[in-house]
Design a protein around this motif. Sequence first.
Motif, PDB file in Angstrom:
ATOM      1  N   PRO A  80     143.641  76.805  -9.156  1.00 52.47           N
ATOM      2  CA  PRO A  80     142.335  76.356  -9.632  1.00 52.47           C
ATOM      3  C   PRO A  80     141.266  76.377  -8.536  1.00 52.47           C
ATOM      4  O   PRO A  80     141.540  76.086  -7.372  1.00 52.47           O
ATOM      5  N   ILE A  81     140.062  76.768  -8.923  1.00 49.52           N
ATOM      6  CA  ILE A  81     138.865  76.599  -8.096  1.00 49.52           C
ATOM      7  C   ILE A  81     138.025  75.572  -8.834  1.00 49.52           C
ATOM      8  O   ILE A  81     137.569  75.833  -9.953  1.00 49.52           O
ATOM      9  N   VAL A  82     137.825  74.413  -8.254  1.00 49.12           N
ATOM     10  CA  VAL A  82     137.231  73.290  -8.979  1.00 49.12           C
ATOM     11  C   VAL A  82     135.833  72.980  -8.440  1.00 49.12           C
ATOM     12  O   VAL A  82     135.651  72.773  -7.234  1.00 49.12           O
ATOM     13  N   VAL A  83     134.836  72.961  -9.329  1.00 55.53           N
ATOM     14  CA  VAL A  83     133.460  72.605  -8.976  1.00 55.53           C
ATOM     15  C   VAL A  83     132.947  71.601 -10.003  1.00 55.53           C
ATOM     16  O   VAL A  83     133.505  71.456 -11.101  1.00 55.53           O
ATOM     17  N   LYS A  84     131.849  70.923  -9.666  1.00 59.24           N
ATOM     18  CA  LYS A  84     131.371  69.843 -10.529  1.00 59.24           C
ATOM     19  C   LYS A  84     130.050  70.133 -11.211  1.00 59.24           C
ATOM     20  O   LYS A  84     129.498  69.253 -11.882  1.00 59.24           O
ATOM     21  N   SER A  85     129.512  71.352 -11.092  1.00 59.21           N
ATOM     22  CA  SER A  85     128.266  71.694 -11.783  1.00 59.21           C
ATOM     23  C   SER A  85     128.249  73.163 -12.150  1.00 59.21           C
ATOM     24  O   SER A  85     128.953  73.988 -11.541  1.00 59.21           O
ATOM     25  N   ALA A  86     127.423  73.506 -13.140  1.00 58.92           N
ATOM     26  CA  ALA A  86     127.315  74.895 -13.574  1.00 58.92           C
ATOM     27  C   ALA A  86     126.729  75.777 -12.479  1.00 58.92           C
ATOM     28  O   ALA A  86     127.112  76.939 -12.334  1.00 58.92           O
ATOM     29  N   GLN A  87     125.786  75.238 -11.702  1.00 60.57           N
ATOM     30  CA  GLN A  87     125.207  76.029 -10.610  1.00 60.57           C
ATOM     31  C   GLN A  87     126.272  76.384  -9.582  1.00 60.57           C
ATOM     32  O   GLN A  87     126.344  77.519  -9.112  1.00 60.57           O
ATOM     33  N   GLU A  88     127.118  75.399  -9.229  1.00 65.03           N
ATOM     34  CA  GLU A  88     128.221  75.697  -8.310  1.00 65.03           C
ATOM     35  C   GLU A  88     129.187  76.695  -8.944  1.00 65.03           C
ATOM     36  O   GLU A  88     129.773  77.538  -8.248  1.00 65.03           O
ATOM     37  N   GLY A  89     129.337  76.606 -10.260  1.00 64.48           N
ATOM     38  CA  GLY A  89     130.214  77.530 -10.963  1.00 64.48           C
ATOM     39  C   GLY A  89     129.726  78.967 -10.882  1.00 64.48           C
ATOM     40  O   GLY A  89     130.514  79.904 -10.684  1.00 64.48           O
ATOM     41  N   LEU A  90     128.408  79.167 -11.011  1.00 67.08           N
ATOM     42  CA  LEU A  90     127.847  80.524 -10.908  1.00 67.08           C
ATOM     43  C   LEU A  90     128.054  81.090  -9.510  1.00 67.08           C
ATOM     44  O   LEU A  90     128.361  82.273  -9.347  1.00 67.08           O
ATOM     45  N   ALA A  91     127.880  80.232  -8.496  1.00 69.33           N
ATOM     46  CA  ALA A  91     128.103  80.688  -7.119  1.00 69.33           C
ATOM     47  C   ALA A  91     129.561  81.063  -6.902  1.00 69.33           C
ATOM     48  O   ALA A  91     129.875  82.105  -6.290  1.00 69.33           O
ATOM     49  N   ALA A  92     130.485  80.232  -7.422  1.00 71.74           N
ATOM     50  CA  ALA A  92     131.917  80.521  -7.273  1.00 71.74           C
ATOM     51  C   ALA A  92     132.303  81.783  -8.034  1.00 71.74           C
ATOM     52  O   ALA A  92     133.183  82.542  -7.602  1.00 71.74           O
ATOM     53  N   LEU A  93     131.656  82.006  -9.155  1.00 72.12           N
ATOM     54  CA  LEU A  93     131.947  83.197  -9.959  1.00 72.12           C
ATOM     55  C   LEU A  93     131.657  84.466  -9.176  1.00 72.12           C
ATOM     56  O   LEU A  93     132.383  85.461  -9.268  1.00 72.12           O
ATOM     57  N   GLN A  94     130.594  84.439  -8.369  1.00 74.27           N
ATOM     58  CA  GLN A  94     130.203  85.616  -7.597  1.00 74.27           C
ATOM     59  C   GLN A  94     131.014  85.765  -6.312  1.00 74.27           C
ATOM     60  O   GLN A  94     131.336  86.891  -5.908  1.00 74.27           O
ATOM     61  N   SER A  95     131.376  84.647  -5.688  1.00 82.36           N
ATOM     62  CA  SER A  95     132.021  84.735  -4.374  1.00 82.36           C
ATOM     63  C   SER A  95     133.541  84.757  -4.436  1.00 82.36           C
ATOM     64  O   SER A  95     134.195  85.310  -3.543  1.00 82.36           O
ATOM     65  N   MET A  96     134.129  84.171  -5.480  1.00 81.27           N
ATOM     66  CA  MET A  96     135.584  84.025  -5.524  1.00 81.27           C
ATOM     67  C   MET A  96     136.251  84.854  -6.621  1.00 81.27           C
ATOM     68  O   MET A  96     137.474  84.941  -6.674  1.00 81.27           O
TER      69      MET A  96
END
Length: 447
Positions: A30-46
């Motif tokens: 799992p890659i766990v984040v607490k906001s949609a903005q962090e989710g978009l960043a993780a989507l691009q980097s990970m």
Amino acid sequence: MTIATVLVIDDDREMRVSLTHLLESADYTPIVVKSAQEGLAALQSMDPEVVISDVRMPDMDGLEFQLKARELSRVPVILFSAHGDIPMAVQALQNGAYSFVEKPFDPRRLLRILNNALKMKRLEDSTIALQDRLAELTDLERILIGNSEQIEVVRDLIFDFAVSNANVLILGETGTGKELVARALHDLGASSNAPFIAANCAAIPPERFEETVFGTPENPHGLMNQADGGTLFLDELTSMPFETQAKILRAIETKQYQRIGETEIQSVQMRVISAASHQIDHMIADKSFREDLLFRLNTLVIDLPKLADRGEDVLLLARHYMKRLSKLYDLPTPDLTNDDISALMSHDWPGNIRELQSVTERRVLAERRGGGSIRLAITNQTPQQNFPATLREAVAAFEREVIGRAIQSEAGRMDDVAASLGIGRRTLNEKIVKLGLDKDALLGDQG
């Protein structure tokens, strides 16, 4: 071993902890984040393979996240919410979400949905990768140009069979492009970087067939050794000596063989692609070819159509070859007249694609003499009144054609080309430069 990486987006700490434990227990990372903005960043980097996101979040909710995620990636998004209702679920699915799950959720159901989403993602990735690689296979593109139903079927089969490791039998007349199809199956497959070893059974002397295939103590690198980990392509399959077929069958079945003159067992992992004409059916009937070997080789079958059965594909192919050859020989591309079209469509093309290539090459070379026609090129005749302007031009045209054909005949092996022409390698190199021959282009148009 980790199954896949999953991005989890939720502003609720307890839910993030719960999902982390669930995913890790099922061998997901799992890659766990607490906001949609962090989710978009993780989507691009990970680059996760699946996303699980809450709907009700501050600043940007899950529905808006899902829309933005679609602009960045094809990753499937599973949405869940404790406040979900039917309209929300319908909207989420219409926007492209993979699934919508209400809280509290059944862990087994969520894992099942996650597993299905992962399978869909990997299938789409595989399909797109194959399509991209298919577009790069210029040789395959040339041989499969056309709009006829027969060639569309062949294209689909190549695409489908490339992802399999099963043996393939390619049926077709001489000149229909069987080796190009075999190479495409290999190049589009998972072992594209592994060896592709092509052997023409008709070109191997019967008395040396077994040592060529299996090797000897003095020459341990037989065809099977060379093809280990990759593909062995057996062309002209019906020319394989009958007494050797049982050993070939056993080697394919057991993935083991012995070099001639040795007792040590060798292991091999390879896919076998073979090619034959429909004559093989008659050879099975009269027992000159082993039926059990055929059954081992024809797990999957591709039947290449005759050129004469492909209708107006002949015109598309002719225009394509003339354009390429005109560029190769630095000559104007001939236009197809009504008589040319009539000649192309009425000819029965016994040599199939290979014959068409030769005809279009003769037609293009006729431009050096001021013109010609497809009809004359088919009959291999030259207009009597058209000659090169000088003897120097005639000699250059003749040398260009002879050397070009030698390069194609020897599959680009330049030492063999020089030997077949009776000249030195240095002289050959000088002539290639002087005549402006393009080795890659000549080899690219073989059928």
